[in-house]
Enzyme design. Structure first.
Site, short mmCIF file in Angstrom:
data_model
loop_
_atom_site.label_atom_id
_atom_site.label_comp_id
_atom_site.label_asym_id
_atom_site.label_seq_id
_atom_site.Cartn_x
_atom_site.Cartn_y
_atom_site.Cartn_z
N LYS A 14 -3.19 3.82 6.95
CA LYS A 14 -2.46 3.15 8.03
C LYS A 14 -0.99 3.52 8.04
O LYS A 14 -0.44 3.87 9.09
CB LYS A 14 -2.66 1.64 7.81
CG LYS A 14 -2.00 0.71 8.72
CD LYS A 14 -2.64 -0.66 8.62
CE LYS A 14 -2.73 -1.26 7.22
NZ LYS A 14 -1.48 -1.82 6.71
N ARG A 89 -3.13 -10.37 10.28
CA ARG A 89 -4.18 -10.21 9.26
C ARG A 89 -5.18 -11.35 9.28
O ARG A 89 -6.10 -11.36 8.47
CB ARG A 89 -3.53 -10.13 7.88
CG ARG A 89 -3.05 -8.74 7.55
CD ARG A 89 -2.21 -8.82 6.31
NE ARG A 89 -2.71 -7.93 5.29
CZ ARG A 89 -2.02 -6.87 4.86
NH1 ARG A 89 -0.87 -6.57 5.39
NH2 ARG A 89 -2.49 -6.13 3.90
N ARG A 128 -3.06 6.52 -5.34
CA ARG A 128 -1.88 6.56 -4.48
C ARG A 128 -0.57 6.52 -5.29
O ARG A 128 -0.41 5.69 -6.18
CB ARG A 128 -1.92 5.38 -3.50
CG ARG A 128 -0.71 5.32 -2.60
CD ARG A 128 -0.96 4.60 -1.32
NE ARG A 128 -1.28 3.19 -1.50
CZ ARG A 128 -1.56 2.38 -0.48
NH1 ARG A 128 -1.57 2.84 0.74
NH2 ARG A 128 -1.85 1.12 -0.72
N ARG A 163 2.37 1.46 -6.64
CA ARG A 163 2.64 0.08 -6.21
C ARG A 163 1.96 -0.90 -7.15
O ARG A 163 0.85 -0.66 -7.62
CB ARG A 163 2.10 -0.12 -4.80
CG ARG A 163 3.15 0.07 -3.73
CD ARG A 163 2.57 0.14 -2.37
NE ARG A 163 1.64 -0.94 -2.06
CZ ARG A 163 1.11 -1.13 -0.86
NH1 ARG A 163 1.42 -0.32 0.13
NH2 ARG A 163 0.26 -2.12 -0.64
N ARG A 174 -7.81 -7.87 -2.13
CA ARG A 174 -7.29 -7.53 -0.81
C ARG A 174 -8.41 -7.13 0.14
O ARG A 174 -8.40 -7.48 1.32
CB ARG A 174 -6.27 -6.38 -0.91
CG ARG A 174 -4.96 -6.82 -1.52
CD ARG A 174 -4.17 -5.66 -2.03
NE ARG A 174 -3.66 -4.80 -0.97
CZ ARG A 174 -3.25 -3.54 -1.16
NH1 ARG A 174 -3.33 -3.00 -2.36
NH2 ARG A 174 -2.79 -2.84 -0.16
#
Ligand code: AMP
Length: 220
Positions: A14, A89, A128, A163, A174
Site C-alpha cells: 500500500k 480501518r 521488510r 519496524r 494486525r
C-alpha cells in the site's frame, strides 16, 4: 481532481503504491500510520500511548485518528485531491469519513482494494526493511527488492531498520484485526459502487498499472 483511498491488509504494498500515485499525479499522501509514527516519537502521554498501541498491533483510538484526518484534509495541499491510506480501518471510521468529506465538500473518489493472500503477506512482513533517511522500502525475502548492500539503502546509503510492528505476532494481530474490521468497509464501498479490486500479488509495476487504469477510467 482525484481523491483516492487504498484499502489493503498489512504489507500488501500500500505504501509503495501510494508513493507511486503521488509521484504520477502530484497529490499529497495521507498515511495515518506515518502521522502516528511521528507522534509515537514524542515524549508525551499521547506519544507513549500511540507507541504502545502500534507496537502491539492494535488500532489507535478513533477520536485521535478523526481529529488527525479532519485537520489534515483541510490543509491547502488537499484541495486538488489526495491519496489516503490506512484510514478508514473500521466501519465507524468509514461512516465518519463520509461525514468529514461531506462537510469539506469533497467526493469519495476511487476506493481501491489491493488484494493479497496471508502467506505472501507474512513473507513480506518479516523481510521488510526501511531506510532511516529517505524512507525507501526494501525486502530481504525478495531478490528483486533486496538492498544491494545488506542493511544499507541503495539510494542514499542510509541505514535500514525494521519496524517494531513488523514481526509475526504483531502481523497475526494486525491481520486478524484487518479481517474483522475491514470486511464491512469493503461491503460499504461496494454498496456505494465505488470499490475496485486489484491483484496485489503481481509485481509492483503491474499493480501500479492496474491502479492507473482505475484512476484514468474514472476520469473518462
Ligand atoms: P500502518 O502503517 O498503516 O500499517 O499502521 C501502523 C499502525 O498505526 C497500526 O497497526 C495502528 O496501530 C495505527 N493506525 C494506523 N492507521 C490507523 C487508523 N486508521 N486507526 C487506528 N489506528 C491506526
Amino acid at each position: 481532481m482525484k481523491n483516492i483511498m487504498l484499502i489493503a491488509p498489512p504489507a500488501a504494498g500500500k505504501g509503495t503504491q501510494a508513493e507511486m500515485v503521488v509521484k504520477k499525479y502530484g497529490i499529497p499522501h495521507i498515511s495515518v500510520g506515518d502521522i502516528l509514527r511521528e507522534i509515537s516519537k514524542e515524549d508525551s502521554e499521547l506519544g507513549n500511548y500511540v507507541l504502545e498501541t502500534m507496537t502491539s498491533g492494535k488500532l489507535v483510538k478513533d477520536e485521535i485518528t478523526y481529529q488527525l484526518i479532519e485537520n489534515r484534509l483541510q490543509q491547502e495541499d488537499c484541495k486538488n485531491g489526495f491519496i489516503i491510506d490506512g484510514f478508514p480501518r473500521n466501519i465507524e471510521q468509514a461512516l465518519k469519513y463520509d461525514e468529514i468529506l461531506q462537510k469539506i465538500n469533497q467526493p469519495i473518489g476511487n476506493v481501491i482494494l489491493i488484494d493479497v493472500d496471508p502467506k505472501t503477506l507474512e513473507k513480506r512482513i518479516t523481510g521488510r526493511r526501511i531506510c532511516e533517511d529517505c524512507h525507501a522500502i526494501f525486502n530481504i525475502n525478495d531478490k528483486n527488492q533486496a538492498p544491494q548492500v545488506e542493511s544499507f539503502c541503495d539510494y542514499c546509503g542510509g541505514h535500514l531498520y525494521q519496524r517494531s510492528d513488523d514481526n509475526i505476532e504483531a502481523f497475526q494481530n494486525r491481520y486478524q484485526t484487518y479481517l474483522e474490521k475491514t470486511a464491512p468497509i469493503i461491503k460499504h464501498y461496494e454498496d456505494m459502487g465505488v470499490l475496485v479490486s486489484v491483484d496485489g500479488t503481481q509485481s509492483m509495476e503491474e499493480v501500479f498499472q492496474d491502479i492507473v487504469h482505475i484512476i484514468q477510467g474514472s476520469e473518462k
